[in-house]
Write a protein that holds these residues in place. Structure first.
Motif, PDB file in Angstrom:
ATOM      1  N   GLN A  21      12.533  98.479 -14.477  1.00 57.00           N
ATOM      2  CA  GLN A  21      13.144  98.970 -13.244  1.00 57.00           C
ATOM      3  C   GLN A  21      12.611  98.205 -12.029  1.00 57.00           C
ATOM      4  OE1 GLN A  21      12.626 103.168 -12.563  1.00 57.00           O
ATOM      5  NE2 GLN A  21      13.934 103.161 -10.754  1.00 57.00           N
ATOM      6  N   GLU A  22      11.296  98.036 -11.971  1.00 58.38           N
ATOM      7  CA  GLU A  22      10.676  97.332 -10.840  1.00 58.38           C
ATOM      8  C   GLU A  22      11.182  95.894 -10.720  1.00 58.38           C
ATOM      9  OE1 GLU A  22       6.370  95.392  -9.698  1.00 58.38           O
ATOM     10  OE2 GLU A  22       6.382  97.197 -10.936  1.00 58.38           O
ATOM     11  N   LYS A  23      11.318  95.215 -11.856  1.00 56.60           N
ATOM     12  CA  LYS A  23      11.736  93.807 -11.852  1.00 56.60           C
ATOM     13  C   LYS A  23      13.249  93.646 -11.967  1.00 56.60           C
ATOM     14  CE  LYS A  23       7.489  92.263 -11.802  1.00 56.60           C
ATOM     15  NZ  LYS A  23       6.932  91.648 -10.612  1.00 56.60           N
ATOM     16  N   ARG A  24      13.967  94.771 -11.944  1.00 57.63           N
ATOM     17  CA  ARG A  24      15.433  94.748 -12.038  1.00 57.63           C
ATOM     18  C   ARG A  24      15.907  93.979 -13.273  1.00 57.63           C
ATOM     19  NH1 ARG A  24      14.907  94.243  -6.040  1.00 57.63           N
ATOM     20  NH2 ARG A  24      15.503  96.293  -5.285  1.00 57.63           N
ATOM     21  N   LEU A  25      15.333  94.342 -14.385  1.00 58.47           N
ATOM     22  CA  LEU A  25      15.628  93.689 -15.653  1.00 58.47           C
ATOM     23  C   LEU A  25      16.970  94.176 -16.192  1.00 58.47           C
ATOM     24  CD1 LEU A  25      14.204  91.747 -17.658  1.00 58.47           C
ATOM     25  CD2 LEU A  25      13.353  93.776 -18.818  1.00 58.47           C
ATOM     26  N   PRO A  26      17.843  93.261 -16.601  1.00 56.50           N
ATOM     27  CA  PRO A  26      19.117  93.683 -17.191  1.00 56.50           C
ATOM     28  C   PRO A  26      18.886  94.551 -18.430  1.00 56.50           C
ATOM     29  CG  PRO A  26      19.142  91.319 -16.734  1.00 56.50           C
ATOM     30  CD  PRO A  26      17.733  91.803 -16.515  1.00 56.50           C
ATOM     31  N   GLU A  27      19.767  95.517 -18.631  1.00 56.82           N
ATOM     32  CA  GLU A  27      19.625  96.454 -19.751  1.00 56.82           C
ATOM     33  C   GLU A  27      19.539  95.731 -21.092  1.00 56.82           C
ATOM     34  OE1 GLU A  27      19.034 100.026 -21.614  1.00 56.82           O
ATOM     35  OE2 GLU A  27      19.017  99.653 -19.469  1.00 56.82           O
ATOM     36  N   ALA A  28      20.302  94.664 -21.270  1.00 56.69           N
ATOM     37  CA  ALA A  28      20.297  93.928 -22.542  1.00 56.69           C
ATOM     38  C   ALA A  28      18.906  93.367 -22.850  1.00 56.69           C
ATOM     39  CB  ALA A  28      21.327  92.804 -22.516  1.00 56.69           C
ATOM     40  N   LEU A  29      18.197  92.875 -21.838  1.00 56.39           N
ATOM     41  CA  LEU A  29      16.838  92.368 -22.056  1.00 56.39           C
ATOM     42  C   LEU A  29      15.869  93.507 -22.355  1.00 56.39           C
ATOM     43  CD1 LEU A  29      16.349  89.484 -19.457  1.00 56.39           C
ATOM     44  CD2 LEU A  29      16.465  89.324 -21.936  1.00 56.39           C
ATOM     45  N   LYS A  30      16.054  94.623 -21.669  1.00 54.71           N
ATOM     46  CA  LYS A  30      15.195  95.777 -21.926  1.00 54.71           C
ATOM     47  C   LYS A  30      15.356  96.238 -23.378  1.00 54.71           C
ATOM     48  CE  LYS A  30      14.891 100.463 -20.519  1.00 54.71           C
ATOM     49  NZ  LYS A  30      15.365 101.485 -19.613  1.00 54.71           N
ATOM     50  N   VAL A  31      16.559  96.244 -23.889  1.00 55.97           N
ATOM     51  CA  VAL A  31      16.813  96.623 -25.282  1.00 55.97           C
ATOM     52  C   VAL A  31      16.099  95.654 -26.227  1.00 55.97           C
ATOM     53  CG1 VAL A  31      18.620  96.750 -27.058  1.00 55.97           C
ATOM     54  CG2 VAL A  31      18.976  97.823 -24.827  1.00 55.97           C
ATOM     55  N   ARG A  32      16.152  94.357 -25.931  1.00 55.91           N
ATOM     56  CA  ARG A  32      15.482  93.361 -26.769  1.00 55.91           C
ATOM     57  C   ARG A  32      13.965  93.528 -26.725  1.00 55.91           C
ATOM     58  NH1 ARG A  32      17.913  87.949 -24.693  1.00 55.91           N
ATOM     59  NH2 ARG A  32      16.361  87.047 -26.103  1.00 55.91           N
ATOM     60  N   ILE A  33      13.446  93.840 -25.545  1.00 56.44           N
ATOM     61  CA  ILE A  33      12.001  94.066 -25.400  1.00 56.44           C
ATOM     62  C   ILE A  33      11.574  95.253 -26.259  1.00 56.44           C
ATOM     63  CG2 ILE A  33      10.205  94.881 -23.825  1.00 56.44           C
ATOM     64  CD1 ILE A  33      11.652  93.268 -21.638  1.00 56.44           C
ATOM     65  N   ASN A  34      12.329  96.326 -26.200  1.00 55.16           N
ATOM     66  CA  ASN A  34      11.985  97.503 -26.994  1.00 55.16           C
ATOM     67  C   ASN A  34      12.070  97.218 -28.486  1.00 55.16           C
ATOM     68  OD1 ASN A  34      11.129  99.500 -25.144  1.00 55.16           O
ATOM     69  ND2 ASN A  34      13.230  99.781 -24.466  1.00 55.16           N
ATOM     70  N   ALA A  35      12.980  96.337 -28.899  1.00 55.59           N
ATOM     71  CA  ALA A  35      13.068  95.954 -30.316  1.00 55.59           C
ATOM     72  C   ALA A  35      11.810  95.195 -30.739  1.00 55.59           C
ATOM     73  CB  ALA A  35      14.317  95.116 -30.570  1.00 55.59           C
ATOM     74  N   VAL A  36      11.329  94.306 -29.888  1.00 57.44           N
ATOM     75  CA  VAL A  36      10.104  93.572 -30.211  1.00 57.44           C
ATOM     76  C   VAL A  36       8.919  94.527 -30.220  1.00 57.44           C
ATOM     77  CG1 VAL A  36       8.495  91.785 -29.432  1.00 57.44           C
ATOM     78  CG2 VAL A  36      10.946  91.334 -29.434  1.00 57.44           C
ATOM     79  N   ARG A  37       8.881  95.456 -29.273  1.00 60.23           N
ATOM     80  CA  ARG A  37       7.795  96.442 -29.250  1.00 60.23           C
ATOM     81  C   ARG A  37       7.783  97.248 -30.543  1.00 60.23           C
ATOM     82  NH1 ARG A  37       6.227 101.561 -28.555  1.00 60.23           N
ATOM     83  NH2 ARG A  37       4.234 101.852 -27.527  1.00 60.23           N
ATOM     84  N   LYS A  38       8.960  97.661 -31.000  1.00 60.11           N
ATOM     85  CA  LYS A  38       9.064  98.391 -32.262  1.00 60.11           C
ATOM     86  C   LYS A  38       8.509  97.541 -33.415  1.00 60.11           C
ATOM     87  CE  LYS A  38      12.429 100.784 -35.151  1.00 60.11           C
ATOM     88  NZ  LYS A  38      13.846 101.091 -35.353  1.00 60.11           N
ATOM     89  N   SER A  39       8.787  96.252 -33.391  1.00 59.56           N
ATOM     90  CA  SER A  39       8.253  95.346 -34.423  1.00 59.56           C
ATOM     91  C   SER A  39       6.732  95.273 -34.347  1.00 59.56           C
ATOM     92  CB  SER A  39       8.847  93.944 -34.265  1.00 59.56           C
ATOM     93  OG  SER A  39      10.222  93.951 -34.557  1.00 59.56           O
TER      94      SER A  39
END
Length: 172
Positions: A141-159
Motif C-alpha cells: 500500500q505504501e509503495k503503491r504496488l500493483p495488485e498483480a505484483l502483490k499476489v506474486r509476492i504472497n506466492a513467493v512468501r508461501k513458498s
C-alpha cells in the motif's frame, strides 16, 4: 557485482514476502514463533541440521525458487577464531524476475532482497529456521504496488514458509 545485485534483490523479496495477510493468521504452535518482525520455526529434534538444510535446498528447487547464496557464517567465525561454533547458515532465495519487476516499480524494494532464511543452532543445541516477517499489505500500500505484483509476492512468501516447514521436518 552480479552477486551483490542478487543479494539486494533477495533481501527486498524476503522483507516483502514474509508477512502473511491477516486472514492467514493462526495461533503459533509450540515450535513456531511470530515475534514482531520475525518468523521462526523449531527444527524437529529427530532432524539433523544438515538434513534440515538439504530439505530446504530440495524444496526450494521443487518450488522454482532459486538458492542464490548460502553463507556458512559459523564456519567463517571458526576459521577466524580457531574455536568451534554453533551452526549459523544464512540461505538466500530469489525469484529474479519478480525482483526485477519490483525494482522497476520502485528501487526501494531492493533493500529487502534476496529472501533470507537463517538456520541457527541455539545454545541448547536446538535448531531454528528464522526469517524476517514484514507486513506485505502495508508495504504494498505504501509503495503503491500493483495488485498483480502483490499476489506474486504472497506466492513467493508461501513458498518460503513451505521451505521452512520442509526443513523443520526434514521432508524431501
Amino acid at each position: 557485482m552480479r552477486t551483490a545485485s542478487y543479494a539486494a534483490i533477495g533481501f527486498v523479496l524476503s522483507a516483502l514476502l514474509l508477512s502473511a495477510p491477516a486472514s492467514w493468521a493462526a495461533a503459533p504452535k509450540a515450535s513456531q514463533s511470530t515475534e514482531s518482525g520475525v518468523y521462526k520455526v523449531a527444527i524437529d529434534r529427530s532432524v539433523s541440521l544438515a538434513e534440515a538444510a538439504e530439505s530446504m535446498r530440495l524444496r526450494a528447487n521443487v518450488l522454482n525458487l532459486q538458492l542464490v547464496a548460502e553463507l556458512p557464517m559459523s564456519k567463517q567465525v571458526e576459521a577466524v577464531t580457531g574455536k568451534p561454533q554453533r551452526t549459523i547458515i544464512v540461505f538466500q532465495f530469489c525469484d529474479a524476475v519478480l525482483a526485477r519487476d519490483l525494482i522497476d516499480v520502485n528501487m526501494d524494494f531492493s533493500i529487502y532482497m534476496p529472501c533470507r532464511i537463517a538456520l541457527i543452532e541455539d545454545a541448547k543445541g536446538q535448531g531454528w529456521l528464522v526469517m524476517m516477517d514484514v507486513n506485505v499489505d502495508a508495504v504494498a500500500q505504501e509503495k503503491r504496488l500493483p495488485e498483480a505484483l502483490k499476489v506474486r509476492i504472497n506466492a513467493v512468501r508461501k513458498s518460503l514458509l513451505e521451505i521452512m516447514r520442509a526443513g523443520a521436518k526434514g521432508e524431501l
